[in-house]
Design a protein around this motif. Sequence first.
Motif, PDB file in Angstrom:
ATOM      1  N   SER A 238      -4.995  15.759 -10.114  1.00 50.48           N
ATOM      2  CA  SER A 238      -5.995  14.690 -10.221  1.00 50.48           C
ATOM      3  C   SER A 238      -5.826  13.625  -9.144  1.00 50.48           C
ATOM      4  O   SER A 238      -6.789  12.965  -8.749  1.00 50.48           O
ATOM      5  N   ILE A 239      -4.602  13.466  -8.670  1.00 48.70           N
ATOM      6  CA  ILE A 239      -4.315  12.334  -7.796  1.00 48.70           C
ATOM      7  C   ILE A 239      -4.471  12.671  -6.320  1.00 48.70           C
ATOM      8  O   ILE A 239      -4.512  11.771  -5.468  1.00 48.70           O
ATOM      9  N   THR A 240      -4.578  13.957  -5.990  1.00 48.52           N
ATOM     10  CA  THR A 240      -4.627  14.378  -4.588  1.00 48.52           C
ATOM     11  C   THR A 240      -5.705  13.665  -3.777  1.00 48.52           C
ATOM     12  O   THR A 240      -5.415  13.114  -2.704  1.00 48.52           O
ATOM     13  N   PRO A 241      -6.983  13.634  -4.219  1.00 46.89           N
ATOM     14  CA  PRO A 241      -8.004  12.953  -3.404  1.00 46.89           C
ATOM     15  C   PRO A 241      -7.762  11.458  -3.261  1.00 46.89           C
ATOM     16  O   PRO A 241      -8.037  10.875  -2.199  1.00 46.89           O
ATOM     17  N   PHE A 242      -7.222  10.826  -4.298  1.00 47.99           N
ATOM     18  CA  PHE A 242      -7.003   9.388  -4.233  1.00 47.99           C
ATOM     19  C   PHE A 242      -5.827   9.049  -3.312  1.00 47.99           C
ATOM     20  O   PHE A 242      -5.869   8.044  -2.593  1.00 47.99           O
ATOM     21  N   VAL A 243      -4.778   9.872  -3.326  1.00 51.86           N
ATOM     22  CA  VAL A 243      -3.665   9.664  -2.402  1.00 51.86           C
ATOM     23  C   VAL A 243      -4.139   9.847  -0.965  1.00 51.86           C
ATOM     24  O   VAL A 243      -3.746   9.094  -0.057  1.00 51.86           O
ATOM     25  N   THR A 244      -5.008  10.832  -0.743  1.00 57.15           N
ATOM     26  CA  THR A 244      -5.570  11.046   0.598  1.00 57.15           C
ATOM     27  C   THR A 244      -6.338   9.815   1.066  1.00 57.15           C
ATOM     28  O   THR A 244      -6.212   9.382   2.225  1.00 57.15           O
ATOM     29  N   ILE A 245      -7.130   9.226   0.172  1.00 59.44           N
ATOM     30  CA  ILE A 245      -7.875   8.003   0.500  1.00 59.44           C
ATOM     31  C   ILE A 245      -6.917   6.867   0.848  1.00 59.44           C
ATOM     32  O   ILE A 245      -7.125   6.123   1.816  1.00 59.44           O
ATOM     33  N   MET A 246      -5.843   6.747   0.096  1.00 63.48           N
ATOM     34  CA  MET A 246      -4.902   5.646   0.322  1.00 63.48           C
ATOM     35  C   MET A 246      -4.125   5.825   1.620  1.00 63.48           C
ATOM     36  O   MET A 246      -3.822   4.847   2.304  1.00 63.48           O
ATOM     37  N   ILE A 247      -3.796   7.072   1.968  1.00 58.01           N
ATOM     38  CA  ILE A 247      -3.134   7.313   3.254  1.00 58.01           C
ATOM     39  C   ILE A 247      -4.072   6.932   4.403  1.00 58.01           C
ATOM     40  O   ILE A 247      -3.648   6.303   5.382  1.00 58.01           O
ATOM     41  N   PHE A 248      -5.345   7.300   4.275  1.00 55.40           N
ATOM     42  CA  PHE A 248      -6.326   6.910   5.287  1.00 55.40           C
ATOM     43  C   PHE A 248      -6.426   5.392   5.387  1.00 55.40           C
ATOM     44  O   PHE A 248      -6.476   4.823   6.488  1.00 55.40           O
ATOM     45  N   ALA A 249      -6.431   4.721   4.236  1.00 55.01           N
ATOM     46  CA  ALA A 249      -6.515   3.257   4.230  1.00 55.01           C
ATOM     47  C   ALA A 249      -5.271   2.635   4.865  1.00 55.01           C
ATOM     48  O   ALA A 249      -5.379   1.652   5.610  1.00 55.01           O
ATOM     49  N   LEU A 250      -4.088   3.196   4.589  1.00 53.68           N
ATOM     50  CA  LEU A 250      -2.855   2.679   5.176  1.00 53.68           C
ATOM     51  C   LEU A 250      -2.902   2.770   6.703  1.00 53.68           C
ATOM     52  O   LEU A 250      -2.540   1.813   7.400  1.00 53.68           O
ATOM     53  N   VAL A 251      -3.348   3.917   7.223  1.00 50.24           N
ATOM     54  CA  VAL A 251      -3.478   4.079   8.681  1.00 50.24           C
ATOM     55  C   VAL A 251      -4.472   3.063   9.229  1.00 50.24           C
ATOM     56  O   VAL A 251      -4.255   2.464  10.294  1.00 50.24           O
TER      57      VAL A 251
ATOM     58  N   VAL B 250       0.838  -1.200   0.000  1.00 42.76           N
ATOM     59  CA  VAL B 250       0.000   0.000   0.000  1.00 42.76           C
ATOM     60  C   VAL B 250       0.876   1.255   0.000  1.00 42.76           C
ATOM     61  O   VAL B 250       0.572   2.239  -0.693  1.00 42.76           O
ATOM     62  N   THR B 251       1.968   1.231   0.766  1.00 45.36           N
ATOM     63  CA  THR B 251       2.873   2.382   0.793  1.00 45.36           C
ATOM     64  C   THR B 251       3.507   2.603  -0.573  1.00 45.36           C
ATOM     65  O   THR B 251       3.696   3.749  -0.999  1.00 45.36           O
ATOM     66  N   CYS B 252       3.823   1.519  -1.287  1.00 45.13           N
ATOM     67  CA  CYS B 252       4.337   1.647  -2.654  1.00 45.13           C
ATOM     68  C   CYS B 252       3.308   2.309  -3.561  1.00 45.13           C
ATOM     69  O   CYS B 252       3.660   3.149  -4.407  1.00 45.13           O
ATOM     70  N   GLN B 253       2.036   1.945  -3.383  1.00 43.31           N
ATOM     71  CA  GLN B 253       0.982   2.566  -4.177  1.00 43.31           C
ATOM     72  C   GLN B 253       0.949   4.077  -3.943  1.00 43.31           C
ATOM     73  O   GLN B 253       0.800   4.864  -4.885  1.00 43.31           O
ATOM     74  N   ILE B 254       1.083   4.475  -2.684  1.00 42.96           N
ATOM     75  CA  ILE B 254       1.080   5.907  -2.353  1.00 42.96           C
ATOM     76  C   ILE B 254       2.308   6.578  -2.957  1.00 42.96           C
ATOM     77  O   ILE B 254       2.224   7.664  -3.547  1.00 42.96           O
ATOM     78  N   ALA B 255       3.474   5.929  -2.820  1.00 46.38           N
ATOM     79  CA  ALA B 255       4.720   6.504  -3.340  1.00 46.38           C
ATOM     80  C   ALA B 255       4.661   6.691  -4.849  1.00 46.38           C
ATOM     81  O   ALA B 255       5.181   7.679  -5.388  1.00 46.38           O
ATOM     82  N   TYR B 256       4.023   5.760  -5.539  1.00 50.59           N
ATOM     83  CA  TYR B 256       3.880   5.838  -6.995  1.00 50.59           C
ATOM     84  C   TYR B 256       3.199   7.129  -7.430  1.00 50.59           C
ATOM     85  O   TYR B 256       3.460   7.645  -8.515  1.00 50.59           O
ATOM     86  N   MET B 257       2.278   7.628  -6.587  1.00 50.95           N
ATOM     87  CA  MET B 257       1.423   8.736  -7.006  1.00 50.95           C
ATOM     88  C   MET B 257       1.661  10.002  -6.197  1.00 50.95           C
ATOM     89  O   MET B 257       0.811  10.888  -6.158  1.00 50.95           O
ATOM     90  N   THR B 258       2.806  10.090  -5.522  1.00 49.55           N
ATOM     91  CA  THR B 258       3.116  11.266  -4.714  1.00 49.55           C
ATOM     92  C   THR B 258       3.964  12.232  -5.526  1.00 49.55           C
ATOM     93  O   THR B 258       5.076  11.888  -5.926  1.00 49.55           O
ATOM     94  N   PRO B 259       3.468  13.442  -5.797  1.00 47.13           N
ATOM     95  CA  PRO B 259       4.289  14.440  -6.507  1.00 47.13           C
ATOM     96  C   PRO B 259       5.518  14.811  -5.674  1.00 47.13           C
ATOM     97  O   PRO B 259       5.493  14.646  -4.444  1.00 47.13           O
ATOM     98  N   PRO B 260       6.593  15.289  -6.277  1.00 46.08           N
ATOM     99  CA  PRO B 260       6.660  15.632  -7.706  1.00 46.08           C
ATOM    100  C   PRO B 260       7.203  14.526  -8.611  1.00 46.08           C
ATOM    101  O   PRO B 260       7.162  14.653  -9.813  1.00 46.08           O
ATOM    102  N   PHE B 261       7.738  13.423  -8.034  1.00 45.88           N
ATOM    103  CA  PHE B 261       8.431  12.446  -8.873  1.00 45.88           C
ATOM    104  C   PHE B 261       7.804  11.056  -8.849  1.00 45.88           C
ATOM    105  O   PHE B 261       8.485  10.074  -9.099  1.00 45.88           O
ATOM    106  N   GLY B 262       6.526  10.955  -8.499  1.00 49.44           N
ATOM    107  CA  GLY B 262       5.887   9.643  -8.430  1.00 49.44           C
ATOM    108  C   GLY B 262       5.996   8.878  -9.747  1.00 49.44           C
ATOM    109  O   GLY B 262       5.809   9.449 -10.833  1.00 49.44           O
TER     110      GLY B 262
END
Length: 442
Positions: A409-422, A375-387
């Motif tokens: 475009s990815i901001t809300p989805f990354v937020t969801i994934m961080i919540f899911a990781l926690v 899950v953390t890899c998924q977040i890292a993939y989509m984290t600006p600026p170099f995802g």
Amino acid sequence: MSYEMIALLMFSSLMLLLLTGQRVFGAVGFVAVVASLTLWGDGGSEMAFNSTMKLMNWYPLLTLPLFVFMGYMLSESGVAGDLYRMLHVWMGNLKGGLGIGTIVLMVAISAMNGLSVAGMAIGTSIALPEMLKRGYDKRMVTGVIQAGSSLGILVPPSIVLVLYGMIARQPVSQLWLAGAVPGLILAVMFIAYIVIRCHIQPELGPPLPKAERDLITRKEKYMLLGAGVLPLVVIFSVIGLFLMGYTSLVECSAVGASVAMLAALVKGRLNFRLIHVTLRKTLGVSCMFMWIIMAALCFGAVFDGLGAVNAIESLFTEQWGLSPWQILVMMQLSYIIMGMFLDDTAMLVIVAPLYIPLIIALEFNPIWYGVLYTVTCQIAYMTPPFGYNLFLMRAMAPKEIGLMDIYKSITPFVTIMIFALVLFMAFPQISLWLPELVFGKG
């Protein structure tokens, strides 16, 4: 020079080489070989040779080219395209329906492929043009495709979890089951966001016009349901037979590759061009995996020789006085930082020799940690600026979609994934419930 300083020098040298644009396997292998020769002289040359022989004797590694072949065969033969057509017809009348259908498609692709890159390629080639043509907001479209494709490394048969199982010496069957529930939870969260956002702002994901819906007869709609049969057969042939105990890990990958070819034959699309393209792409991806793993095995052997695992454990627990949970959070943050420069496989093979023994020493469950890593890899993939996924999307998207559009475009989805990781960290049973149900505790 202390062993801690040598380990730090190796890591800093590795990151410097990667920043110059060198290939991952070249950078990792070069640092490992130079370090082994410098530390142990001529005897250090055996480390690179032994890692090569270890790779060649690693029987479960046969699953990688077979799973990759299966995924490319299904995508190149159009099975995924037919499935999206079905979802398009059945869900297009809903607000955000094509976005919901895209997430469902990505889950299906993940269950047939195990690679996020394949989901991204299919999403940008099939789903993206359809949604843009029907007035979907370009930021909503790119966010949906990136988030959905990231599920490929979590939903079984995840190739990343297969690699994790090999390196961590954990059963792949339990890792697949551990990733299934979190993967579906993430998919449901993405769908819920699309539904709520498009209900509040219908212009972001308008339903299909009534005139277009009326052109599709009820008979045609029910006939299109047949497009979902072949993917279900492929998924069952891989995951179902394996979990039921009829096939081993390598056997289930071989069955999946064979069934994928049969699916292309049933569709009437199995020809020399399809086989040639599939084999060429499979060879390229498989060789990349092999080179990275071989380099990482040598890199890990040097770390073992230095006793770096014990040194880092001592640094965290004795010198810095960190609690096990604080160490765990630091590990996840390091993955997010590395994910700006590396893909999931490179991250895993570089730090696994350090992190996995430490996780076990801290008495965390390595199966559960495999899910957290993914899950953390998924977040890292989509984290600006170099995802990693951000630039992949930019390379595949049409010119009217800029890099800033992709970032936003990815901001809300990354937020969801961080919540899911926690959520997954706070409640390990979300990941462990299904493996314990099937295999029992222990």
